[in-house]
Design a protein around this motif. Structure first.
Motif, PDB file in Angstrom:
ATOM      1  N   VAL A 269      -1.221  35.795 -58.190  1.00 21.93           N
ATOM      2  CA  VAL A 269       0.193  35.903 -58.682  1.00 21.93           C
ATOM      3  C   VAL A 269       1.020  35.492 -57.647  1.00 21.93           C
ATOM      4  CG1 VAL A 269       1.700  36.812 -60.308  1.00 21.93           C
ATOM      5  CG2 VAL A 269      -0.574  36.952 -60.973  1.00 21.93           C
ATOM      6  N   TYR A 270       1.163  36.521 -56.840  1.00 22.39           N
ATOM      7  CA  TYR A 270       1.945  36.530 -55.506  1.00 22.39           C
ATOM      8  C   TYR A 270       2.221  35.404 -54.924  1.00 22.39           C
ATOM      9  CZ  TYR A 270       4.613  37.991 -51.474  1.00 22.39           C
ATOM     10  OH  TYR A 270       5.635  37.953 -50.225  1.00 22.39           O
ATOM     11  N   ASN A 271       0.840  34.894 -54.649  1.00 21.18           N
ATOM     12  CA  ASN A 271       1.012  33.567 -54.011  1.00 21.18           C
ATOM     13  C   ASN A 271       1.470  32.228 -54.685  1.00 21.18           C
ATOM     14  OD1 ASN A 271      -0.116  34.788 -51.531  1.00 21.18           O
ATOM     15  ND2 ASN A 271      -2.349  34.526 -52.370  1.00 21.18           N
ATOM     16  N   ARG A 272       0.924  32.298 -55.880  1.00 25.36           N
ATOM     17  CA  ARG A 272       1.559  31.370 -56.723  1.00 25.36           C
ATOM     18  C   ARG A 272       3.204  31.321 -56.986  1.00 25.36           C
ATOM     19  NH1 ARG A 272      -3.008  31.562 -61.735  1.00 25.36           N
ATOM     20  NH2 ARG A 272      -4.465  30.382 -60.656  1.00 25.36           N
ATOM     21  N   THR A 273       3.416  32.495 -57.077  1.00 25.93           N
ATOM     22  CA  THR A 273       4.955  32.583 -57.371  1.00 25.93           C
ATOM     23  C   THR A 273       5.971  32.492 -56.161  1.00 25.93           C
ATOM     24  OG1 THR A 273       4.369  34.336 -58.892  1.00 25.93           O
ATOM     25  CG2 THR A 273       6.905  34.409 -57.930  1.00 25.93           C
ATOM     26  N   ARG A 274       5.052  32.543 -54.935  1.00 28.74           N
ATOM     27  CA  ARG A 274       5.837  32.291 -53.658  1.00 28.74           C
ATOM     28  C   ARG A 274       5.567  30.789 -53.452  1.00 28.74           C
ATOM     29  NH1 ARG A 274       3.588  31.784 -48.450  1.00 28.74           N
ATOM     30  NH2 ARG A 274       5.013  32.231 -46.955  1.00 28.74           N
ATOM     31  N   GLN A 275       4.623  30.106 -53.778  1.00 28.50           N
ATOM     32  CA  GLN A 275       4.494  28.787 -53.618  1.00 28.50           C
ATOM     33  C   GLN A 275       5.417  28.011 -54.570  1.00 28.50           C
ATOM     34  OE1 GLN A 275       2.386  27.212 -51.307  1.00 28.50           O
ATOM     35  NE2 GLN A 275       3.632  25.286 -51.998  1.00 28.50           N
ATOM     36  N   ALA A 276       5.588  28.540 -55.763  1.00 27.05           N
ATOM     37  CA  ALA A 276       6.512  27.744 -56.569  1.00 27.05           C
ATOM     38  C   ALA A 276       7.992  28.235 -56.430  1.00 27.05           C
ATOM     39  CB  ALA A 276       6.413  28.744 -58.339  1.00 27.05           C
ATOM     40  N   ALA A 277       8.330  29.140 -55.546  1.00 30.20           N
ATOM     41  CA  ALA A 277       9.531  29.536 -55.004  1.00 30.20           C
ATOM     42  C   ALA A 277      10.109  28.364 -53.781  1.00 30.20           C
ATOM     43  CB  ALA A 277       9.883  30.901 -54.783  1.00 30.20           C
ATOM     44  N   ILE A 278       8.914  28.223 -52.970  1.00 34.13           N
ATOM     45  CA  ILE A 278       8.855  27.221 -51.765  1.00 34.13           C
ATOM     46  C   ILE A 278       9.055  25.972 -52.477  1.00 34.13           C
ATOM     47  CG2 ILE A 278       7.846  26.370 -50.001  1.00 34.13           C
ATOM     48  CD1 ILE A 278       6.565  29.051 -49.610  1.00 34.13           C
ATOM     49  N   THR A 279       8.371  25.628 -53.416  1.00 34.22           N
ATOM     50  CA  THR A 279       8.415  24.015 -54.019  1.00 34.22           C
ATOM     51  C   THR A 279       9.684  23.904 -54.587  1.00 34.22           C
ATOM     52  OG1 THR A 279       6.135  24.208 -54.401  1.00 34.22           O
ATOM     53  CG2 THR A 279       7.604  22.604 -55.790  1.00 34.22           C
ATOM     54  N   LYS A 280      10.297  24.891 -55.066  1.00 31.75           N
ATOM     55  CA  LYS A 280      11.579  24.774 -55.914  1.00 31.75           C
ATOM     56  C   LYS A 280      12.773  24.415 -54.801  1.00 31.75           C
ATOM     57  CE  LYS A 280      14.833  27.094 -58.934  1.00 31.75           C
ATOM     58  NZ  LYS A 280      15.154  28.538 -59.712  1.00 31.75           N
ATOM     59  N   GLU A 281      12.673  25.455 -53.888  1.00 29.13           N
ATOM     60  CA  GLU A 281      13.655  25.298 -52.861  1.00 29.13           C
ATOM     61  C   GLU A 281      13.544  23.731 -51.973  1.00 29.13           C
ATOM     62  OE1 GLU A 281      13.123  28.387 -49.933  1.00 29.13           O
ATOM     63  OE2 GLU A 281      13.595  29.985 -51.143  1.00 29.13           O
ATOM     64  N   ILE A 282      12.340  23.288 -51.843  1.00 25.54           N
ATOM     65  CA  ILE A 282      12.086  21.947 -51.264  1.00 25.54           C
ATOM     66  C   ILE A 282      12.809  20.902 -52.055  1.00 25.54           C
ATOM     67  CG2 ILE A 282      10.524  20.169 -50.359  1.00 25.54           C
ATOM     68  CD1 ILE A 282       8.779  22.476 -49.660  1.00 25.54           C
ATOM     69  N   LEU A 283      12.508  20.925 -53.398  1.00 23.96           N
ATOM     70  CA  LEU A 283      13.192  20.098 -54.502  1.00 23.96           C
ATOM     71  C   LEU A 283      14.419  20.097 -54.504  1.00 23.96           C
ATOM     72  CD1 LEU A 283      10.551  20.526 -57.386  1.00 23.96           C
ATOM     73  CD2 LEU A 283      10.842  18.676 -55.688  1.00 23.96           C
ATOM     74  N   GLU A 284      15.076  21.452 -54.369  1.00 26.12           N
ATOM     75  CA  GLU A 284      16.562  21.420 -54.408  1.00 26.12           C
ATOM     76  C   GLU A 284      17.021  20.921 -52.875  1.00 26.12           C
ATOM     77  OE1 GLU A 284      17.269  25.686 -54.616  1.00 26.12           O
ATOM     78  OE2 GLU A 284      16.878  25.734 -57.115  1.00 26.12           O
ATOM     79  N   ILE A 285      16.513  21.028 -51.895  1.00 23.03           N
ATOM     80  CA  ILE A 285      16.792  20.375 -50.625  1.00 23.03           C
ATOM     81  C   ILE A 285      16.797  19.007 -50.772  1.00 23.03           C
ATOM     82  CG2 ILE A 285      16.311  20.215 -48.164  1.00 23.03           C
ATOM     83  CD1 ILE A 285      15.486  22.871 -48.163  1.00 23.03           C
ATOM     84  N   VAL A 286      15.624  18.520 -51.264  1.00 20.61           N
ATOM     85  CA  VAL A 286      15.645  16.955 -51.439  1.00 20.61           C
ATOM     86  C   VAL A 286      16.609  16.313 -52.399  1.00 20.61           C
ATOM     87  CG1 VAL A 286      14.020  15.090 -52.161  1.00 20.61           C
ATOM     88  CG2 VAL A 286      13.139  16.914 -50.739  1.00 20.61           C
ATOM     89  N   GLY A 287      17.031  16.852 -53.579  1.00 26.53           N
ATOM     90  CA  GLY A 287      17.880  16.537 -54.457  1.00 26.53           C
ATOM     91  C   GLY A 287      19.201  16.696 -54.085  1.00 26.53           C
ATOM     92  N   GLY A 288      19.514  17.475 -52.986  1.00 24.20           N
ATOM     93  CA  GLY A 288      20.763  17.678 -52.434  1.00 24.20           C
ATOM     94  C   GLY A 288      20.944  16.456 -51.318  1.00 24.20           C
ATOM     95  N   ALA A 289      20.031  16.180 -50.743  1.00 22.16           N
ATOM     96  CA  ALA A 289      20.052  15.189 -49.640  1.00 22.16           C
ATOM     97  C   ALA A 289      20.162  13.872 -50.543  1.00 22.16           C
ATOM     98  CB  ALA A 289      18.733  15.131 -48.606  1.00 22.16           C
ATOM     99  N   GLU A 290      19.460  13.481 -51.525  1.00 20.13           N
ATOM    100  CA  GLU A 290      19.694  12.434 -52.230  1.00 20.13           C
ATOM    101  C   GLU A 290      21.184  12.144 -52.826  1.00 20.13           C
ATOM    102  OE1 GLU A 290      16.722  12.157 -55.182  1.00 20.13           O
ATOM    103  OE2 GLU A 290      15.033  11.745 -53.854  1.00 20.13           O
ATOM    104  N   ALA A 291      21.932  13.246 -53.174  1.00 16.14           N
ATOM    105  CA  ALA A 291      22.900  13.279 -53.697  1.00 16.14           C
ATOM    106  C   ALA A 291      24.030  12.744 -52.712  1.00 16.14           C
ATOM    107  CB  ALA A 291      23.355  14.575 -54.346  1.00 16.14           C
ATOM    108  N   LEU A 292      23.974  13.287 -51.335  1.00 17.21           N
ATOM    109  CA  LEU A 292      24.769  12.883 -50.375  1.00 17.21           C
ATOM    110  C   LEU A 292      24.618  11.375 -49.822  1.00 17.21           C
ATOM    111  CD1 LEU A 292      24.354  16.195 -48.056  1.00 17.21           C
ATOM    112  CD2 LEU A 292      26.490  15.507 -49.532  1.00 17.21           C
ATOM    113  N   VAL A 293      23.443  10.722 -50.232  1.00 16.14           N
ATOM    114  CA  VAL A 293      23.266   9.631 -49.763  1.00 16.14           C
ATOM    115  C   VAL A 293      24.064   8.593 -50.748  1.00 16.14           C
ATOM    116  CG1 VAL A 293      21.515   7.763 -49.507  1.00 16.14           C
ATOM    117  CG2 VAL A 293      21.159   9.844 -48.648  1.00 16.14           C
TER     118      VAL A 293
END
Length: 293
Positions: A269-293
């Protein structure tokens, strides 16, 4: 879904519990070895003393004069329960209490309704369990397992014997766990007082044998009967003590295994939760980068 901090705290908590159960298992294993040696050494002695008493009593004209052999109409019963002072030993104590209740319901139900069934507990758990069920606990010998010895058990045996001889109880029954192996304990319910005649003597015809007694017959019988009763109770306490350590060792072993399984699930559960948190952060970064473009 639980947060990473919550899962991490649970992992730390379960890991600490597992260390405790491992330590308790090791302590129980060390105590079990000593307790097992004690009961193995005691059994032949108790058996031979019982046979000697039965032989002497069968050939004695005075055996029936002992106050411990006099059968009276059963109006008041004392149940002697041998349990432990501590828990964390599986169904060890619960089984003794259930066996005592079943024995009372089957043989002394009417006496129990009138309040004529009392309990003497060797071990705190038996006293607490029977008190919750409405039975009067006359006394509790909780100190026996702190420093288990024949001298300590002899006090309990003498208390029971004196109460029976004075007529306070007409029947005394004993309920305890008999040690078979680490994983198995057998519940025994035995008549303690009055002393029942051995059926083996009648079958083998020993009552027709003439004995020569030295010293006198009465002295031998009067010394053997109390000694045998004390040894019988001491054996039951030793059996229960070995059974308790075996039950606790088994329970702690199961608890350790369960903790290990729970740790595996929590780490997943810890690894899944951690992976989900990392994926969420990556998506937020990608979404912010696309918004700047």
């Amino acid at each position: 879904m639980a947060s990473l901090k919550e899962v991490r705290n649970r992992i730390v908590s379960v890991n600490s519990t597992q260390q405790i159960t491992k330590a308790m298992k090791m302590v129980a294993a060390a105590k079990l070895r000593r307790a097992q040696d004690n009961i193995i050494q005691m059994r032949p002695y108790a058996q031979k003393l019982g046979e000697m008493l039965a032989t002497v009593s069968s050939g004695s004209e005075r055996g029936s004069d002992s106050p411990f052999k006099k059968a009276r109409p059963v109006e008041k019963v004392l149940m002697v329960l041998v349990t432990s002072d501590r828990g964390l030993c599986g169904a060890f104590n619960t089984n003794v209490i259930k066996a005592a209740m079943a024995h009372i319901n089957a043989n002394y139900a009417d006496l129990a309704r009138r309040g004529n069934v009392e309990v003497l507990a060797i071990g705190k758990k038996g006293a607490e369990g029977m008190a919750r069920r409405g039975f009067k606990v006359t006394t509790t010998f909780q100190h026996l397992f702190m420093k288990l010895s024949f001298v300590e058990v002899k006090e309990a045996a003498e208390y029971i014997m004196d109460a029976f001889a004075q007529g306070r109880y007409d029947r005394v029954d004993l309920v305890f766990n008999e040690f078979k192996n680490v994983a198995t304990q057998i519940i025994r319910t035995e008549q303690y007082l009055p002393i029942a005649d051995s059926p083996n003597n009648t079958q083998t015809g020993r009552t027709n044998i003439n004995y020569i007694f030295e010293p006198e017959e009465e002295k031998i019988v009067n010394e053997l009967i109390p000694k045998s009763l004390k040894i019988q109770l001491y054996r039951a306490v030793l059996e229960s003590n070995a059974s308790e350590h075996g039950a606790r060792m088994t329970a702690m072993d199961k608890a350790t295994d369960n903790a290990q399984e729970l740790l595996k699930e929590l780490r997943l559960v810890y690894n899944r939760t951690r992976q989900a948190a990392i994926t969420k952060e990556i998506l937020e970064i990608v979404g912010g980068a696309e918004a700047l473009v």
